[in-house]
Design a protein around this motif. Sequence first.
Motif, short mmCIF file in Angstrom:
data_model
loop_
_atom_site.label_atom_id
_atom_site.label_comp_id
_atom_site.label_asym_id
_atom_site.label_seq_id
_atom_site.Cartn_x
_atom_site.Cartn_y
_atom_site.Cartn_z
N ALA A 157 50.81 46.50 40.80
CA ALA A 157 50.60 45.36 41.09
C ALA A 157 50.58 44.92 42.07
CB ALA A 157 52.53 45.21 40.82
N ILE A 158 50.43 45.49 43.25
CA ILE A 158 50.49 45.24 44.43
C ILE A 158 48.51 44.71 44.49
CG2 ILE A 158 49.29 46.02 46.29
CD1 ILE A 158 51.87 47.27 46.97
N TYR A 159 47.79 45.89 43.37
CA TYR A 159 46.53 45.02 43.50
C TYR A 159 46.24 43.37 42.11
CZ TYR A 159 44.18 49.33 45.82
OH TYR A 159 43.93 50.42 46.12
N HIS A 160 46.86 43.63 41.50
CA HIS A 160 46.91 42.72 40.67
C HIS A 160 46.77 41.15 41.74
CE1 HIS A 160 46.70 40.29 37.14
NE2 HIS A 160 48.00 39.44 37.55
N ARG A 200 39.08 45.22 37.22
CA ARG A 200 38.31 43.57 36.76
C ARG A 200 38.13 43.59 38.20
NH1 ARG A 200 43.69 44.42 34.33
NH2 ARG A 200 43.84 43.48 32.20
N TRP A 201 38.70 44.04 39.34
CA TRP A 201 38.00 43.44 40.43
C TRP A 201 36.60 44.50 40.52
CZ3 TRP A 201 40.21 40.16 42.92
CH2 TRP A 201 42.08 39.78 42.59
N LEU A 202 36.22 46.11 40.70
CA LEU A 202 35.62 46.37 41.72
C LEU A 202 34.39 46.28 40.39
CD1 LEU A 202 37.28 49.40 43.46
CD2 LEU A 202 36.57 46.90 44.15
N GLU A 232 36.04 39.72 30.54
CA GLU A 232 36.72 38.32 31.71
C GLU A 232 36.19 38.02 32.81
OE1 GLU A 232 40.62 40.55 32.37
OE2 GLU A 232 41.30 40.97 29.72
N PRO A 233 36.29 36.69 33.34
CA PRO A 233 36.17 36.20 34.43
C PRO A 233 36.14 37.52 35.73
CG PRO A 233 37.66 35.18 33.36
CD PRO A 233 37.18 36.08 32.27
N SER A 234 36.12 37.25 36.69
CA SER A 234 35.68 37.83 38.30
C SER A 234 37.92 37.41 38.44
CB SER A 234 35.60 37.68 39.10
OG SER A 234 33.99 38.13 38.83
N GLU A 263 35.50 29.44 46.11
CA GLU A 263 36.23 30.25 45.39
C GLU A 263 34.72 31.34 44.72
OE1 GLU A 263 36.23 27.54 41.29
OE2 GLU A 263 38.66 26.87 41.82
N ALA A 264 33.70 31.35 44.83
CA ALA A 264 32.39 31.79 44.70
C ALA A 264 32.58 32.73 45.86
CB ALA A 264 31.35 31.07 45.07
N GLU A 265 33.23 32.87 46.55
CA GLU A 265 33.48 34.23 47.70
C GLU A 265 33.95 34.96 47.77
OE1 GLU A 265 34.18 32.06 51.47
OE2 GLU A 265 32.00 31.63 51.69
N GLU A 266 35.45 34.51 46.43
CA GLU A 266 36.25 34.89 46.09
C GLU A 266 36.29 36.10 44.96
OE1 GLU A 266 39.53 33.03 45.67
OE2 GLU A 266 39.98 32.44 48.04
#
Length: 870
Positions: A157-160, A200-202, A232-234, A263-266
């Motif tokens: 949940a924290i990473y989400h 999803r992130w890495l 899924e999108p980033s 948004e691109a940077e994130e």
Amino acid sequence: MAEQEEDFSSLPLQDRVTHKNWKVRKEGWEDAARAFAATADESDPVFRPFILGSDLWKGAVTDSNVAAQQEGLSALCAFLKYGGSQACSRSRGATIQPIVEKGLSSAKAGAKQSSLEALLLYIEIEGKSDALLEDLLQGLSNKQPKVVAATLGALTAIYHAYGVKIVEPKPSLKALPKVFGHADKNVRAEASSLAVELYRWLREAMKTLFWNDLKPVQQQDLEKLFEGVKSEPSPKQKRLLRAQEQAAAAAPAADEEDPEIEEAEEETPAEAFDLAEPVDVLKKIPGDFHENLASTKWKERKEALDALYEVANTDRIQDGHYDEIIAGLAKSMKDANIAVVTTAANCVEVLAKGLRRSFAKYRSRIMGPMMERLKEKKQSVADALSQALDAVFASTSLSESLEDILEFLKHKNPQVKSETLKFLIRCLKLTKDAPSKPETKSIAEAAIKLLTESVEALRAGGAEILGTLMKIMGERAMAPYLDGLDDIRKTKIKEYCNAAQVKAKDKPKPVAPPPKAAPPAQKRAPTTKKAAPGLKAPVKRASTPQSEKLTASSPQSRPPVGKALPSKLGGLQKSGLAAPSAGLKKKLPGAGPAPTLASPKRNITSPSPYEEAPAPKLGRGLAGRPLGKPAAPVEPAAPSASAGMTAAEREELESLRADKDRLIRVNDDLRTEKSKLMSQIHELQNQNAQLIEDHTRDVLSIKAKETQLVRARSDAEAAENLVQRQGREMERLKRELSRNVREASPLNADDQIYQDRGLNGSQHHPGIERYDSGRPESREVGYQRARSYMGSPSEEKENGSLDVGAGKKPSMGRSLSGDTLAAGRGDDNGGAPAVGQGVDSYKRAAEVTSQLKARIEQMKAKQGLTRPGR
């Protein structure tokens, strides 16, 4: 009963929340939460007892009564939300461990939710998660499976909520292999959920830290789970930190200007380089590396490079002094063995990827030798060099590498030019910084030169460079470079532009807003200035279309016509008025009367003839109308352009304008014709190149035919020689046969010659032996020789020849009569011989016999052989 009705509301909050009665504690935490929410700011006195007494929160989280525990966790959330950073820093050490052990695994759903919310609030307010993450990961070593599963769920949940940029993912990734081997299935399920969230992130970068520590079955199960999130999108950060909220509130306009950039940077995914630990490669390189690299044996050189590749093939390399290694790799690029070159290119690639920006200082020493080696035609070597060049470019920038790339685009070797062209296209697609205007000009000019190459691949590459550059810089910036190209090339360039995928985008500098315009002249009253003694009072005029046209026609804006024209028009430019000639005052069309010269002390209050008169104040009735005649409507500025000129000067000006228009038209025509001619030149060059290719192909075909013809002639001569040798061998055999026949022939005159019906052509076979009737062995030999030369044994049997093998010997006076030949021939119809055929056969046999006898006599006469009695 009296105890139940006792009122504890008068007690202080800190006493109520520590009361032995769970109901009092529960009500106390409820009142505390309401008190925290009602405060004005963080400095309210209600927070002070709870900030100083951090043990109160430890008791709230670990309360034995689940109802009181739930209210205590809710009060903790309100305390953190309204108490600020001081409340978080003073209470975190006493609450995190109890929350992990008791709160996250509570039986009440509300308590679980409040525990997770408290963890999120700690990160939100403090803006960092290192200490909290360390305490959380300790919960993974708990003996109770439900505590471990609840801790993994909290991490997910924290990473989400905050993502991997706020919460460091490395500690969690390193702990995953241990929890994947847990005996409880719930723990393994929560571990899988955490791995999917981190993926999803890495993406694939996360595998560098823990993937090799998993079992193959676990890897397969995770791959199946990863397949569901690959499309899924980033992900984006779902919950903002307190500092981010304040920054967004302070500068809302800045966030709204360019949201796409943020948004691109994130959405930029993390890489394996960011997650990996740096490795000191210099300590792992073998001590005899440089010695083996300088060896005369290519196998030792390749083994040295293989050893370097093994130690350098890591995600992140610690920075150090790699000058000697880079010098050795640059020297290896000139190696005669392509295996050594390929391995050296692989070493450059892993070093550049592992060092990243630290490798930029070695670029100038290694890029040139690698691009020079692009002349190698073997595809495996070219691929290795291309990958190494891409890795080197990723560690630098386009500005640093552009000079070398453009230099090798002029290389005389077509292979080097082609590979450099592909490298430049990849650089334009991968660069994140748009090239500057001088760099854009250099790239465009080099690409336009490639459009005239005779090789189709180079022409297509030049068009792709221009298309990719247009995608980055925009069509407007590239329009000057594409002006002289034909429509076919422009269309192809636009196709490449539409298909190109680039990471950089030229951002034009913001244009400064124009200064605020002064109020219109007609709204201001005409001002008067006192002139200094001895000087003419300055005359102010408003900007009118007539004056602007007149200024535009001044000598500074057109070529000089004559000597008189600049002198007269110079006054027009300075004062805006035509200087009156001596004795003559001209009235300009569309203007009022010409002004008279004023004395130095006189102030000019009347407006200039070129200045618009102030608007009259309108009133009611006839009094509001002006007394003078209304001014004539202002004509277009064309008549005023030639004001103050003589007729000759006006005619000369008109002729110059006509010449200018004509020259412009001629220039346009010439430019159009030049474009057509250039297009024809390009087409002819393409045709010439095609003809050269056809001619080369025809020449090669002719040479191949000539080679085949030479081989055919050689084969014919060899066959002819063979035939001649065979002929000579046949002649030799014939002579040998004749000599053997003569030596074996007896000297008996009464010998009879027996032969079958195949002796019709016996005059052509002089080698038939004779036999003596008195000697059986002579007769036997003669018969065998005759049968071997004149027919096969089967034919002799069919024709009724003598059967020597059966022991039947012919008598001395017997000869081959016609009846015998006729009887031996047989009849096809019934096998009965015919009388006529027998007579003919007899006659032929007699003729053959007489001829043979005559021939024998001639031979004997030649050899001098005579027998007595003949």
